[in-house]
Structure formats: structure tokens, C-alpha cells
Design a protein around this motif. Structure first.
Motif, mmCIF file in Angstrom:
data_model
loop_
_atom_site.group_PDB
_atom_site.id
_atom_site.type_symbol
_atom_site.label_atom_id
_atom_site.label_comp_id
_atom_site.label_asym_id
_atom_site.label_seq_id
_atom_site.Cartn_x
_atom_site.Cartn_y
_atom_site.Cartn_z
ATOM 1 N N ARG A 201 -6.362 -8.362 -3.210
ATOM 2 C CA ARG A 201 -5.348 -7.654 -4.463
ATOM 3 C C ARG A 201 -4.816 -6.417 -3.794
ATOM 4 N N ASP A 202 -5.691 -5.302 -3.793
ATOM 5 C CA ASP A 202 -5.203 -3.892 -3.430
ATOM 6 C C ASP A 202 -4.738 -3.945 -1.951
ATOM 7 N N HIS B 45 -13.394 3.641 -6.590
ATOM 8 C CA HIS B 45 -12.183 2.865 -5.890
ATOM 9 C C HIS B 45 -11.386 4.101 -5.453
ATOM 10 N N HIS C 127 -8.201 5.670 -2.444
ATOM 11 C CA HIS C 127 -7.144 5.508 -1.437
ATOM 12 C C HIS C 127 -7.343 6.575 -0.448
ATOM 13 N N ASN D 298 -6.998 1.575 1.369
ATOM 14 C CA ASN D 298 -8.190 1.725 0.932
ATOM 15 C C ASN D 298 -9.528 2.231 1.394
ATOM 16 N N GLN E 261 0.530 -1.854 -10.681
ATOM 17 C CA GLN E 261 0.527 -0.483 -11.130
ATOM 18 C C GLN E 261 1.956 0.354 -11.247
HETATM 19 ZN ZN ZN Z 1 -6.096 0.918 -5.567
#
Ligand code: ZN
Ligand code: KIV
Length: 541
Positions: free
Chosen positions: A18-19, A210, A212, A246, A531
Motif C-alpha cells: 500500500r504505502d 507509522h 516516513h 517508510n 492521501q
Molecule cells: Zn505513510
């Protein structure tokens, strides 16, 4: 036992699909996502965030297939992302339907900067929407995760209030994202401690993090968060993801593994407890890293911690001497612990289809008969050129087959003539999506340039080559070469990857692979970005 009732260990939530897939050029097709999801399950992750089902029909299908094939009773939790809207949540619930353990992950931003410029909503408004949407998600599944996006830059008092309300509405995990990678380890640790101390019903939910890597601090931030009570870490293989990526799964897991004596007391364990802090089978790390790099086209830098090509190479003379005298002088972990030495020489030219099929199964590949046939032909061709075929060679062949999209452009033939006194000339024959076979030729500054120009004469997809890299799968002159390229098409990046003992053939196939991704994206239409796209526009499924 449910994972939320095991607070003395870390839950690994993998968001590569996903991310990770949100990083430019990392787009994966449904088969590639399924292959990675199967490998993540073998790696032992607790949760797979399989995608954002509302984004497009392709994203829906991928989450749905992963839910069906990987989300078994003994398998991991399969999670789907949803913005805090009814349409997103309902679509996620539908996509996750086949999973034995489904989770809906819904989010809304809470920082003033996101509220004012992105959502154009007040604090009071999102304070109302979030619990309502958590309750709506709860009407489909028991396991609901909520994220206050940009929590790292949100007012802590407002955050506490938000978390208390979503937990009261049924959220079983509250995830604290450092969306822009802004925090430092001390600040992230204090944020988690503040949540534990100020959110009255926090004992009813797992705290997740979570983050970055914009300042290169994501892993350090997570470890500090874990020391202060976070029990779920959201991470990706090789740290891929938006911008600087990430937090990297392999770095977190190996830090918790190698330094468990340091971390044990924060989990209420005796210092010398040998019980692992995660459920990850660390010996699957290297294989997973290679697979994700090959399929996404996101290369791993040589000096990358844990999985980079130099991470276990002791090239300096002094180091080698030290390592030979006693391994621990310059090594804090064993290459074997991440499965780096598991590259056995398994097959040769005369190995039969059964041996081939069996080894692929042992390596974890589940292929259809048709795929086995195609891969076996490639294996026989390779056997004629290379004496010993290793597991990594097999992986390269199979990953290559997964990446071929037969219904699109297909390279039938490529021929090049070049040399220091010759003008590099290439001829290509390409099968087009409507079944025609077209041949053309071109002259270039070098053999690869000539091939790409010849292909451009057949496939009319204007693009710009922004990256070209060749790596060898194993050592030796007869090694398979892997070519990874990145193309810019309008404002998007697409990658291509191929493996062959002939690097010119691999270059041609990698280019066709990238062009096919562009072509498929044009046919599919736009995918929503969870997002950045704030409008709840409906995507036809
Ligand atoms: Zn993210
Ligand atoms: O970075 C972020 O804030 C996210 C959320 C959707 C969890 O990816």
C-alpha cells in the motif's frame, strides 16, 4: 490468541503493497502483488496492508485476491485502507470479504495544516467524522484501525481527544503516523508516552506507529516509540514508500533481534530472554528484499543496512583479517540469519520438469501449469548457457515470468550488431496487443540505444529513460544479468525489469516491460491516491 492480547511482543504490520507501492514507479500488477503477499506471509508478518481498494478496480481486485489466497485461517490479518468516508469503507469491506482475519484501516488528518489546506475542515468536524466512520467500519469487521494522519505535527491535546473518541467507537488499533518524517526519536517516544498517559481508554487498543524517512530517522523513531509502549510497527520491505520511504522492516526486525537484551526490559521480559520480539522468520528477509526490489524496480543501495550488497561484505584487508580471527570482531550478525547464504546450486542442464517444479515449490512459488511450462522453457534455455543453476537464478526466471503481461506488447526477437568500428544497429520483432507481428530497425549511439530506438519505432508511447541499471544475479561470467529501468511518462514514473544471460536481451525486455506498464496504466485510467485525493469521487468497479 488474538494479537492485541500479546502486549509483550511487536506486531509487524507490512505496508509494502500500500504505502510502498505509492512510491513513484513502484506500481505492481495483481499477480505481482499476490506473489509478494505470499512471500510476506512466509516471512511471518502479522498484518499485510494489501492496498487501498477504492483507488481503482485493479486495486480492489488485488486486495480481494490477497484476502482470498493469503488471508487464510492460519494466515496473517489482511488490511485494506479507506479514507474516512462511507464509500471507501464499504468498498474496503467488500474487497476484504474472503479474508479469515480482515482489518479496515481508516484515517483522517488531524494537524492544523492538513485541516486548513487539505481537508478544509475544522477540528470539531473531524472529531465528529472519525468516530462515526470507525463505528461504520466496525459494522463490517471487528478489527478496525484508525490513523490521525500527520499526528506528528498535530496538537497533542487534540490528538488525545480524537484517540479517546475513536477507541470508544470501536477502534482496536490506533496508529500514530509521522506522515512527513518530521519527528526526532526523543519526540516520537514522548508522543507515545503522552498518549499512554493521557488517553483514558488506551488500554483497549494497540498503539501502532507509522513513519516516513525524510530525515533518515524513521527506524530510530520507531524503536524509541516501542520503548515507550508502541506495540505495532508499520513498515515496508527495503523501506520503500513515498519520498524518502517508510521505516524499513528488515532494519526494525534485526535491531529488535540483534539487540534483544537491550529491548527485553521494555517488554517486561528478563534481560536475557531469548524469545524473539517479533514473529518474523529472519531467514526469509533477504529473499523478500530481492523479490520486492525486482518486482517494484526499486533498487537497493549497496550500503543499505541488512540487505545491501555490501552489508555483509568485508572487503578491506584489515576487516577480513579480523573476521577470520574471530567473526564477532567486525560482525554483529550472521549473514545466515537473514538467509543470505541460502543460495544453493540445485539444478543443472539435465534436471527434469519434476525436479524443477519441486524446487520452485520449496522456494515458495505457487505457479499454474501454464506458468510452470513457460518457466521450464526458460530454465532449459538457461541450462544451455550456464552450468550450475542456483536458487537465485530460478527466482530471477520466475519473477521475470510473473512480470510478463502476455496480452500486451511482447518481444519476439532482438538482434544487434555493434563493435568499436561498427555503427550499433538493432532489429526487433514485436507482437502487438492486437496480435500483429511488426519488425523494425534503428541505429543508435550504442547497442541498447539502438534497441530502444527500434522498439520506439514499433511501440508509440513517448517516454524518457531516467534510469538504467544492470546487476548480476550470481558471480561468474555466465551469470544472469538483471536490467532495471525507469521511464518518465508525462508526470509519472514507470519501472521495468528483466533477467537474461544476455544483457542486451534483458535490456530490450525490461524496456518492453516498462512500456507495458505505461500501456496498462493508460487503459486502466487513474488510480486515486489515498492521501492526496480528498474528493470522494467514485471510481467505477
Ligand atoms: Zn505513510
Ligand atoms: O503516512 C501516512 O500518514 C499514511 C496514513 C494513511 C497512515 O500513510
Amino acid at each position: 490468541m488474538s494479537i492485541s492480547s500479546q502486549p509483550d511482543r511487536i506486531i509487524i504490520f507490512d505496508t509494502t503493497l500500500r504505502d510502498g507501492e505509492q512510491s513513484p514507479g513502484a506500481t505492481l500488477n495483481v499477480d505481482e502483488k499476490l506473489t509478494i503477499a505470499r512471500q510476506l506471509a512466509r516471512l511471518g508478518v502479522d498484518v499485510i496492508e494489501a492496498g487501498f481498494p477504492f483507488a481503482s478496480p485493479g486495486d480492489f481486485e488485488a486486495v480481494n485476491k490477497i484476502a482470498q489466497h493469503v488471508g487464510t485461517v492460519d494466515g496473517p490479518i489482511i488490511c485494506g485502507l479507506a479514507r474516512a468516508t462511507q464509500q471507501d469503507i464499504k468498498t474496503a469491506a467488500e474487497a476484504l470479504q474472503p479474508a479469515a482475519h480482515p482489518r479496515i484501516h481508516t484515517f483522517i488528518a488531524t494537524s492544523d495544516i492538513h485541516l486548513e489546506y487539505k481537508l478544509k475542515k475544522t477540528r470539531a468536524e473531524v472529531l465528529e467524522i472519525a468516530p462515526e466512520m470507525v463505528a461504520y467500519a466496525k459494522s463490517f469487521v471487528d478489527d478496525v484501525e484508525f490513523s490521525p494522519e500527520d499526528a506528528g505535527r498535530s496538537d497533542p491535546e487534540f490528538l488525545y481527544e480524537m484517540l479517546e473518541r475513536v477507541i470508544a467507537a470501536g477502534a482496536t488499533t490506533v496508529n500514530i503516523p509521522d506522515t512527513v518524517g518530521y519527528l526526532t526519536p526523543g519526540e516520537f517516544g514522548a508522543l507515545i508516552r503522552g498518549i499512554k498517559e493521557n488517553v483514558r481508554n488506551i488500554d483497549q487498543a494497540v498503539i501502532s506507529v507509522h513513519g516516513h524517512n525524510d530525515l533518515g530517522l524513521a527506524v530510530a523513531n520507531f524503536l524509541e516509540a516501542a520503548k515507550n509502549g508502541a506495540r505495532q510497527l508499520e513498515c515496508t520491505i527495503n523501506g520503500i514508500g513515498e519520498r524518502a520511504g517508510n521505516a524499513a522492516l528488515e532494519e526494525l526486525v534485526m535491531a529488535l533481534h540483534v539487540r534483544r537484551q537491550y529491548f527485553n526490559p521494555f517488554f517486561g521480559r528478563p534481560v536475557d530472554s531469548e524469545e524473539p520480539l517479533t514473529r518474523i522468520d529472519t531467514r526469509q528477509i533477504y529473499k523478500t528484499s530481492r523479490m520486492v526490489s525486482n518486482l517494484t524496480g526499486m533498487l537497493v543501495q549497496p550500503n543499505k543496512a541488512i540487505v545491501g550488497a555490501n552489508a555483509f561484505a568485508h572487503e578491506s584487508g584489515i576487516h577480513q583479517d579480523g573476521v577470520l580471527k574471530h567473526k564477532l570482531t567486525y560482525e554483529i550478525m550472521d549473514a545466515q540469519s537473514i538467509g543470505l547464504n541460502d543460495n544453493q546450486i540445485v539444478l543443472g542442464k539435465h534436471s527434469g520438469r519434476n525436479a524443477f517444479r519441486t524446487r520452485l515449490k520449496e522456494l515458495g512459488f505457487e505457479l499454474s501449469d501454464q506458468e510452470i511450462n513457460r518457466a521450464f522453457l526458460r530454465f532449459k534455455e538457461l541450462g544451455d548457457k550456464k552450468k550450475e543453476i542456483t536458487d537465485w537464478d530460478l527466482e530471477a526466471i520466475v519473477n521475470d515470468e510473473i512480470q510478463q503481461t502476455p496480452e500486451l506488447f511482447h518481444l519476439e526477437h532482438v538482434q544487434v550488431s555493434c563493435g568499436d568500428k561498427a555503427r550499433p544497429t538493432a532489429t526487433v520483432t514485436i507482437c502487438t496487443p492486437d496480435g500483429n507481428e511488426l519488425t523494425d530497425a534503428a541505429i543508435g549511439t550504442g547497442p541498447v540505444d539502438a534497441v530502444y530506438k527500434a522498439i520506439n519505432r514499433v511501440v508509440d508511447v513517448p517516454n524518457q529513460l531516467v534510469e538504467f541499471a544492470v546487476q548480476s544475479v550470481t558471480e561468474g561470467l555466465d551469470a544472469i544479468g538483471e536490467v532495471t529501468i525507469r521511464l518518465r511518462y508525462e508526470d509519472r514514473i514507470f519501472s521495468g525489469h528483466a533477467a537474461n544471460t544476455d544483457v542486451i536481451v534483458a535490456s530490450a525486455q525490461a524496456y518492453i516491460n516498462a512500456l507495458n506498464r505505461i500501456y496498462a496504466a493508460l487503459q486502466r485510467g487513474k488510480s486515486l491516491h489515498p492521501q492526496r485525493d480528498t474528493e470522494a469521487v467514485s471510481v467505477a468497479r
